[in-house]
Write an enzyme that holds these catalytic residues in place. Sequence first.
Site, PDB file in Angstrom:
ATOM      1  N   LYS A   1      65.803  67.801  37.976  1.00  0.00           N
ATOM      2  CA  LYS A   1      66.167  69.110  39.103  1.00  0.00           C
ATOM      3  C   LYS A   1      67.061  68.422  40.040  1.00  0.00           C
ATOM      4  O   LYS A   1      67.819  69.232  40.118  1.00  0.00           O
ATOM      5  CB  LYS A   1      65.491  69.432  39.928  1.00  0.00           C
ATOM      6  CG  LYS A   1      63.547  70.141  39.163  1.00  0.00           C
ATOM      7  CD  LYS A   1      62.954  70.427  40.068  1.00  0.00           C
ATOM      8  CE  LYS A   1      61.564  69.816  41.002  1.00  0.00           C
ATOM      9  NZ  LYS A   1      61.206  68.815  40.507  1.00  0.00           N
TER      10      LYS A   1
ATOM     11  N   ARG B   1      63.631  55.482  38.013  1.00  0.00           N
ATOM     12  CA  ARG B   1      63.501  56.555  39.144  1.00  0.00           C
ATOM     13  C   ARG B   1      65.029  54.624  40.672  1.00  0.00           C
ATOM     14  O   ARG B   1      63.934  54.681  40.720  1.00  0.00           O
ATOM     15  CB  ARG B   1      63.504  56.949  40.017  1.00  0.00           C
ATOM     16  CG  ARG B   1      64.445  58.163  41.292  1.00  0.00           C
ATOM     17  CD  ARG B   1      63.970  59.349  41.202  1.00  0.00           C
ATOM     18  NE  ARG B   1      62.726  59.445  41.382  1.00  0.00           N
ATOM     19  CZ  ARG B   1      62.641  60.548  41.945  1.00  0.00           C
ATOM     20  NH1 ARG B   1      63.541  61.951  41.434  1.00  0.00           N
ATOM     21  NH2 ARG B   1      61.007  61.022  41.193  1.00  0.00           N
TER      22      ARG B   1
HETATM   23  P1  AP5 Z   1      60.676  66.386  45.061  1.00  0.00           P
HETATM   24  O1  AP5 Z   1      61.442  65.179  46.235  1.00  0.00           O
HETATM   25  O2  AP5 Z   1      60.856  67.306  45.587  1.00  0.00           O
HETATM   26  O3  AP5 Z   1      59.956  65.705  44.933  1.00  0.00           O
HETATM   27  P2  AP5 Z   1      59.394  65.897  42.788  1.00  0.00           P
HETATM   28  O4  AP5 Z   1      59.628  67.718  42.853  1.00  0.00           O
HETATM   29  O5  AP5 Z   1      57.964  65.629  42.658  1.00  0.00           O
HETATM   30  O6  AP5 Z   1      60.912  66.357  41.992  1.00  0.00           O
HETATM   31  P3  AP5 Z   1      61.273  64.635  41.932  1.00  0.00           P
HETATM   32  O7  AP5 Z   1      62.596  64.046  42.651  1.00  0.00           O
HETATM   33  O8  AP5 Z   1      60.300  63.591  41.635  1.00  0.00           O
HETATM   34  O9  AP5 Z   1      62.264  64.444  40.586  1.00  0.00           O
HETATM   35  P4  AP5 Z   1      63.855  65.557  40.060  1.00  0.00           P
HETATM   36  O10 AP5 Z   1      63.253  66.703  38.825  1.00  0.00           O
HETATM   37  O11 AP5 Z   1      64.688  65.834  41.057  1.00  0.00           O
HETATM   38  O12 AP5 Z   1      64.452  64.242  39.170  1.00  0.00           O
HETATM   39  P5  AP5 Z   1      65.965  63.732  39.023  1.00  0.00           P
HETATM   40  O13 AP5 Z   1      66.942  64.536  38.914  1.00  0.00           O
HETATM   41  O14 AP5 Z   1      65.763  62.412  40.319  1.00  0.00           O
HETATM   42  O15 AP5 Z   1      59.118  66.070  46.473  1.00  0.00           O
HETATM   43  C1  AP5 Z   1      58.886  64.827  47.034  1.00  0.00           C
HETATM   44  C2  AP5 Z   1      57.640  65.151  48.134  1.00  0.00           C
HETATM   45  O16 AP5 Z   1      57.702  66.320  49.124  1.00  0.00           O
HETATM   46  C3  AP5 Z   1      56.477  65.840  47.125  1.00  0.00           C
HETATM   47  O17 AP5 Z   1      55.809  65.177  46.360  1.00  0.00           O
HETATM   48  C4  AP5 Z   1      55.655  66.995  48.775  1.00  0.00           C
HETATM   49  O18 AP5 Z   1      54.893  65.772  48.896  1.00  0.00           O
HETATM   50  C5  AP5 Z   1      56.665  67.245  49.166  1.00  0.00           C
HETATM   51  N1  AP5 Z   1      57.734  68.706  48.643  1.00  0.00           N
HETATM   52  C6  AP5 Z   1      58.620  68.567  49.035  1.00  0.00           C
HETATM   53  N2  AP5 Z   1      58.824  69.737  48.400  1.00  0.00           N
HETATM   54  C7  AP5 Z   1      57.218  70.628  49.156  1.00  0.00           C
HETATM   55  C8  AP5 Z   1      57.118  71.896  48.773  1.00  0.00           C
HETATM   56  N3  AP5 Z   1      57.127  73.215  48.879  1.00  0.00           N
HETATM   57  N4  AP5 Z   1      55.914  72.305  49.457  1.00  0.00           N
HETATM   58  C9  AP5 Z   1      55.072  71.317  49.580  1.00  0.00           C
HETATM   59  N5  AP5 Z   1      55.982  69.384  49.805  1.00  0.00           N
HETATM   60  C10 AP5 Z   1      56.549  69.793  49.328  1.00  0.00           C
HETATM   61  O19 AP5 Z   1      65.344  63.001  37.927  1.00  0.00           O
HETATM   62  C11 AP5 Z   1      64.305  61.805  37.965  1.00  0.00           C
HETATM   63  C12 AP5 Z   1      64.817  60.325  36.997  1.00  0.00           C
HETATM   64  O20 AP5 Z   1      64.940  60.537  35.799  1.00  0.00           O
HETATM   65  C13 AP5 Z   1      65.914  59.669  37.210  1.00  0.00           C
HETATM   66  O21 AP5 Z   1      66.139  58.788  37.573  1.00  0.00           O
HETATM   67  C14 AP5 Z   1      67.812  60.033  37.081  1.00  0.00           C
HETATM   68  O22 AP5 Z   1      68.794  59.041  36.523  1.00  0.00           O
HETATM   69  C15 AP5 Z   1      66.873  60.202  35.362  1.00  0.00           C
HETATM   70  N6  AP5 Z   1      67.049  61.506  35.206  1.00  0.00           N
HETATM   71  C16 AP5 Z   1      67.760  62.918  34.812  1.00  0.00           C
HETATM   72  N7  AP5 Z   1      68.091  63.568  34.256  1.00  0.00           N
HETATM   73  C17 AP5 Z   1      67.796  62.960  33.113  1.00  0.00           C
HETATM   74  C18 AP5 Z   1      68.153  63.236  31.650  1.00  0.00           C
HETATM   75  N8  AP5 Z   1      68.533  64.597  31.405  1.00  0.00           N
HETATM   76  N9  AP5 Z   1      67.583  62.079  30.420  1.00  0.00           N
HETATM   77  C19 AP5 Z   1      67.044  60.724  31.121  1.00  0.00           C
HETATM   78  N10 AP5 Z   1      67.321  60.154  31.991  1.00  0.00           N
HETATM   79  C20 AP5 Z   1      67.225  61.605  32.610  1.00  0.00           C
END
Ligand code: AP5
Length: 222
Positions: free
Chosen positions: A18, A129
């Site tokens: 995302k 990551r």
């Molecule tokens: P949040 O920061 O939203 O974490 P998440 O949903 O778990 O999502 P991520 O940030 O882990 O992943 P992403 O989908 O953004 O992936 P990214 O692009 O970084 O939330 C964290 C915490 O906050 C929650 O657990 C909760 O406690 C709290 N919270 C947040 N919102 C809340 C709500 N609404 N209600 C309650 N609590 C809340 O990519 C991941 C990795 O993969 C990176 O290393 C990237 O380089 C790699 N990557 C990306 N795309 C590709 C690709 N196409 N191919 C290969 N590698 C890739």
Amino acid sequence: SQTEPIKVMISGAPASGKGTQCEMIVQKFGLVHISTGDLLRAELSAGTEIGNKAKEYMNSGRLVPDEIVTAMVTARLSQQDAKEKGWLLDGYPRSFAQAQSLEKLKMRPDIYIVLDVPDEILIDRCVGRRLDPGTGKIYHIKNFPPETDEIKAKVITRPDDTEEKVKSRLQIYKQNAEAILSTYSDIMNKIDGNRTKEVIFKDIDALLSQVQREKEKTTKLG
Ligand code: AP5
């Protein structure tokens, strides 16, 4: 009259990409990116009251209580820049109650994008990551390593990115996904997130451009 800006919601499991796609969407469409994860991490590092309340939940991979997150998001969505440029909501809603809060306030997106990635890949993406604490830029030790040694020396790992915590975050995501989807099924678009980030963005770009054209058409007609 001027065309209304587009409003986008992006959803998907932890590490489905995302944040990575949002960087690209913002660059092309100029929307205001509102990531609840980023907003909460900023509160945490500033040591605010919200940050202190959220800390234990976030570090253990659980959801922060709805009332805290909802107040934060609705305040941000109501600011002038979001109304003028349109918004890109990332990481919210994460529960049925959160989705209903937005519906009550008539804050509805034009499109709901879901990034679909198999579980085993999600775990590897989380564990590998790294984040640049200065710019917020997202890296991956294998897939997208930092460009310079200087950045390599300063990137950090999120405390909730251990294998065990990722598994529990994933389970929480799955428990809530269907109930949230029921609110947005008419505007839902599922995208295969297990491809290169450029190919994924191409699909998203096409969808958002389509939404934009349709809005322009309705403005002209109206
Ligand atoms: P949040 O920061 O939203 O974490 P998440 O949903 O778990 O999502 P991520 O940030 O882990 O992943 P992403 O989908 O953004 O992936 P990214 O692009 O970084 O939330 C964290 C915490 O906050 C929650 O657990 C909760 O406690 C709290 N919270 C947040 N919102 C809340 C709500 N609404 N209600 C309650 N609590 C809340 O990519 C991941 C990795 O993969 C990176 O290393 C990237 O380089 C790699 N990557 C990306 N795309 C590709 C690709 N196409 N191919 C290969 N590698 C890739």
